[in-house]
Structure formats: structure tokens, C-alpha cells
Design a protein around this motif. Sequence first.
Motif, PDB file in Angstrom:
ATOM      1  N   GLN A   1       0.844  -1.177   0.000  1.00  0.00           N
ATOM      2  CA  GLN A   1       0.000   0.000   0.000  1.00  0.00           C
ATOM      3  C   GLN A   1       0.887   1.237   0.000  1.00  0.00           C
ATOM      4  N   VAL A   2       0.580   2.161  -0.916  1.00  0.00           N
ATOM      5  CA  VAL A   2       1.370   3.381  -1.024  1.00  0.00           C
ATOM      6  C   VAL A   2       1.077   4.290   0.153  1.00  0.00           C
ATOM      7  N   GLN A   3       2.139   4.796   0.737  1.00  0.00           N
ATOM      8  CA  GLN A   3       1.988   5.772   1.815  1.00  0.00           C
ATOM      9  C   GLN A   3       2.880   6.967   1.548  1.00  0.00           C
ATOM     10  N   LEU A   4       2.305   8.141   1.695  1.00  0.00           N
ATOM     11  CA  LEU A   4       3.034   9.380   1.516  1.00  0.00           C
ATOM     12  C   LEU A   4       2.785  10.237   2.747  1.00  0.00           C
ATOM     13  N   VAL A   5       3.849  10.729   3.343  1.00  0.00           N
ATOM     14  CA  VAL A   5       3.720  11.507   4.565  1.00  0.00           C
ATOM     15  C   VAL A   5       4.456  12.823   4.397  1.00  0.00           C
ATOM     16  N   GLU A   6       3.697  13.929   4.474  1.00  0.00           N
ATOM     17  CA  GLU A   6       4.280  15.263   4.331  1.00  0.00           C
ATOM     18  C   GLU A   6       4.657  15.834   5.694  1.00  0.00           C
ATOM     19  N   SER A   7       5.604  16.728   5.664  1.00  0.00           N
ATOM     20  CA  SER A   7       5.963  17.491   6.858  1.00  0.00           C
ATOM     21  C   SER A   7       6.603  18.792   6.406  1.00  0.00           C
ATOM     22  N   GLY A   8       6.738  19.726   7.352  1.00  0.00           N
ATOM     23  CA  GLY A   8       7.465  20.954   7.068  1.00  0.00           C
ATOM     24  C   GLY A   8       6.631  22.193   6.849  1.00  0.00           C
ATOM     25  N   GLY A   9       5.320  22.062   6.858  1.00  0.00           N
ATOM     26  CA  GLY A   9       4.497  23.249   6.696  1.00  0.00           C
ATOM     27  C   GLY A   9       4.574  24.151   7.924  1.00  0.00           C
ATOM     28  N   GLY A  10       3.951  25.308   7.813  1.00  0.00           N
ATOM     29  CA  GLY A  10       3.945  26.236   8.928  1.00  0.00           C
ATOM     30  C   GLY A  10       3.557  27.623   8.488  1.00  0.00           C
ATOM     31  N   SER A  11       3.819  28.580   9.335  1.00  0.00           N
ATOM     32  CA  SER A  11       3.495  29.978   9.055  1.00  0.00           C
ATOM     33  C   SER A  11       4.774  30.765   8.842  1.00  0.00           C
ATOM     34  N   GLU A  23       7.801  11.783   2.488  1.00  0.00           N
ATOM     35  CA  GLU A  23       8.431  10.469   2.591  1.00  0.00           C
ATOM     36  C   GLU A  23       7.492   9.430   1.990  1.00  0.00           C
ATOM     37  N   ALA A  24       8.018   8.665   1.041  1.00  0.00           N
ATOM     38  CA  ALA A  24       7.208   7.702   0.310  1.00  0.00           C
ATOM     39  C   ALA A  24       7.573   6.275   0.687  1.00  0.00           C
ATOM     40  N   SER A  25       6.581   5.408   0.703  1.00  0.00           N
ATOM     41  CA  SER A  25       6.816   3.991   0.951  1.00  0.00           C
ATOM     42  C   SER A  25       5.703   3.166   0.322  1.00  0.00           C
ATOM     43  N   GLY A  26       5.985   1.886   0.154  1.00  0.00           N
ATOM     44  CA  GLY A  26       4.930   0.968  -0.263  1.00  0.00           C
ATOM     45  C   GLY A  26       4.726   0.823  -1.748  1.00  0.00           C
ATOM     46  N   THR A  28       6.866   1.034  -5.981  1.00  0.00           N
ATOM     47  CA  THR A  28       8.135   1.010  -6.709  1.00  0.00           C
ATOM     48  C   THR A  28       8.587   2.437  -6.965  1.00  0.00           C
ATOM     49  N   TYR A  29       9.173   3.008  -5.943  1.00  0.00           N
ATOM     50  CA  TYR A  29       9.574   4.410  -6.032  1.00  0.00           C
ATOM     51  C   TYR A  29      10.589   4.641  -7.131  1.00  0.00           C
ATOM     52  N   SER A  30      11.406   3.661  -7.403  1.00  0.00           N
ATOM     53  CA  SER A  30      12.520   3.866  -8.328  1.00  0.00           C
ATOM     54  C   SER A  30      12.069   4.134  -9.754  1.00  0.00           C
ATOM     55  N   ASN A  31      10.845   3.832 -10.113  1.00  0.00           N
ATOM     56  CA  ASN A  31      10.374   4.073 -11.473  1.00  0.00           C
ATOM     57  C   ASN A  31       9.042   4.782 -11.440  1.00  0.00           C
ATOM     58  N   ASN A  32       9.024   5.850 -10.675  1.00  0.00           N
ATOM     59  CA  ASN A  32       7.762   6.550 -10.564  1.00  0.00           C
ATOM     60  C   ASN A  32       8.025   8.049 -10.469  1.00  0.00           C
ATOM     61  N   CYS A  33       7.108   8.730  -9.906  1.00  0.00           N
ATOM     62  CA  CYS A  33       7.099  10.182  -9.890  1.00  0.00           C
ATOM     63  C   CYS A  33       6.390  10.633  -8.618  1.00  0.00           C
ATOM     64  N   VAL A  34       6.802  11.768  -8.112  1.00  0.00           N
ATOM     65  CA  VAL A  34       6.085  12.399  -7.009  1.00  0.00           C
ATOM     66  C   VAL A  34       5.842  13.853  -7.389  1.00  0.00           C
ATOM     67  N   ALA A  35       4.675  14.319  -7.083  1.00  0.00           N
ATOM     68  CA  ALA A  35       4.334  15.713  -7.359  1.00  0.00           C
ATOM     69  C   ALA A  35       3.828  16.383  -6.093  1.00  0.00           C
ATOM     70  N   TRP A  36       4.004  17.683  -6.056  1.00  0.00           N
ATOM     71  CA  TRP A  36       3.412  18.510  -5.012  1.00  0.00           C
ATOM     72  C   TRP A  36       2.229  19.263  -5.604  1.00  0.00           C
ATOM     73  N   THR A  78      12.580  10.248  -0.228  1.00  0.00           N
ATOM     74  CA  THR A  78      12.003  11.505   0.223  1.00  0.00           C
ATOM     75  C   THR A  78      12.116  12.549  -0.875  1.00  0.00           C
ATOM     76  N   VAL A  79      11.028  13.274  -1.064  1.00  0.00           N
ATOM     77  CA  VAL A  79      10.977  14.374  -2.019  1.00  0.00           C
ATOM     78  C   VAL A  79      10.773  15.668  -1.248  1.00  0.00           C
ATOM     79  N   TYR A  80      11.489  16.697  -1.674  1.00  0.00           N
ATOM     80  CA  TYR A  80      11.441  17.982  -0.992  1.00  0.00           C
ATOM     81  C   TYR A  80      10.850  19.056  -1.916  1.00  0.00           C
ATOM     82  N   LEU A  81      10.272  20.060  -1.299  1.00  0.00           N
ATOM     83  CA  LEU A  81       9.845  21.247  -2.027  1.00  0.00           C
ATOM     84  C   LEU A  81      10.373  22.462  -1.261  1.00  0.00           C
ATOM     85  N   GLN A  82      11.398  23.068  -1.826  1.00  0.00           N
ATOM     86  CA  GLN A  82      11.943  24.298  -1.245  1.00  0.00           C
ATOM     87  C   GLN A  82      11.182  25.473  -1.817  1.00  0.00           C
TER      88      GLN A  82
END
Length: 125
Positions: A1-11, A23-26, A28-36, A78-82
Motif C-alpha cells: 500500500q502506497v503511503q506518503l507523509v508530508e511534513s514541514g508546513g507552517g506559518s 516520505e514515500a513507501s509501499g 516502486t519508487y525507483s520508477n515513478n514520480c512524485v508531485a506537489w 524523500t521528495v522535498y519542495l523548497q
Amino acid sequence: QVQLVESGGGSVQAGGSLRLSCEASGYTYSNNCVAWFRQAPGKERERVASITSRSGSTNYADSVKGRFTISQANAKRTVYLQMNALQPEASAMYYCAAPASLDYCYTLWQHFNAWGQGTQVTVSS
């Protein structure tokens, strides 16, 4: 089961910066994509940025080009958005998501079938 957990938001004040993590799990991350994506109250969910896991190719919405950077640490799955030079209109709930197929990496939210719970970003003027 795919799990995606975000963190880092705030004011933050206008002109400030934040870095979001997903952070992604569950799957085949190696041949996929993550978007924000982000969604403000009363507005459509919009894709902000995407990155392909194998090649690291990126794609941005015009509204964030030059200010936001998407990156990844494959070993950490893990995917980041700066986000720099934030303005009040960037205030929204931010979600990371994975699409049903790599072909949909740069497309609309309707083609993404795995979502995190979201993290709130609030930018004050």
C-alpha cells in the motif's frame, strides 16, 4: 500500500522560505514520480511541481518557477519542495502525490491515486 507523509508546513511572513518533505513507501519508487499539489479554500487543486524518481526530471507550474525547487533523496525515498520568496497567495494546504502511471507525472490531480494527508502553509503579509 502506497503511503506518503508530508511534513514541514507552517506559518511564515511574506518573502520568507519553507521546505516541505514527503516520505514515500509501499510502491516502486525507483520508477515513478512524485508531485506537489496545493489547494486553497474555494480553489481547484493545482499541481505545483513534479519530479521523476529515476531521471530526476522536474516540471513546475508557471506561478512558482524560479522560486520553488523540487528535489529528492532517493536513498531516503524523500521528495522535498523548497519554497522561497513566499507570498500570501501561496497559502494553501500542500499535498504530495504519486500518479497511477509515470506517464501522468506532469498532469492534473485527477491522474494521481496516492496522496498524503497534507501540510498547511500560511504566508502572512
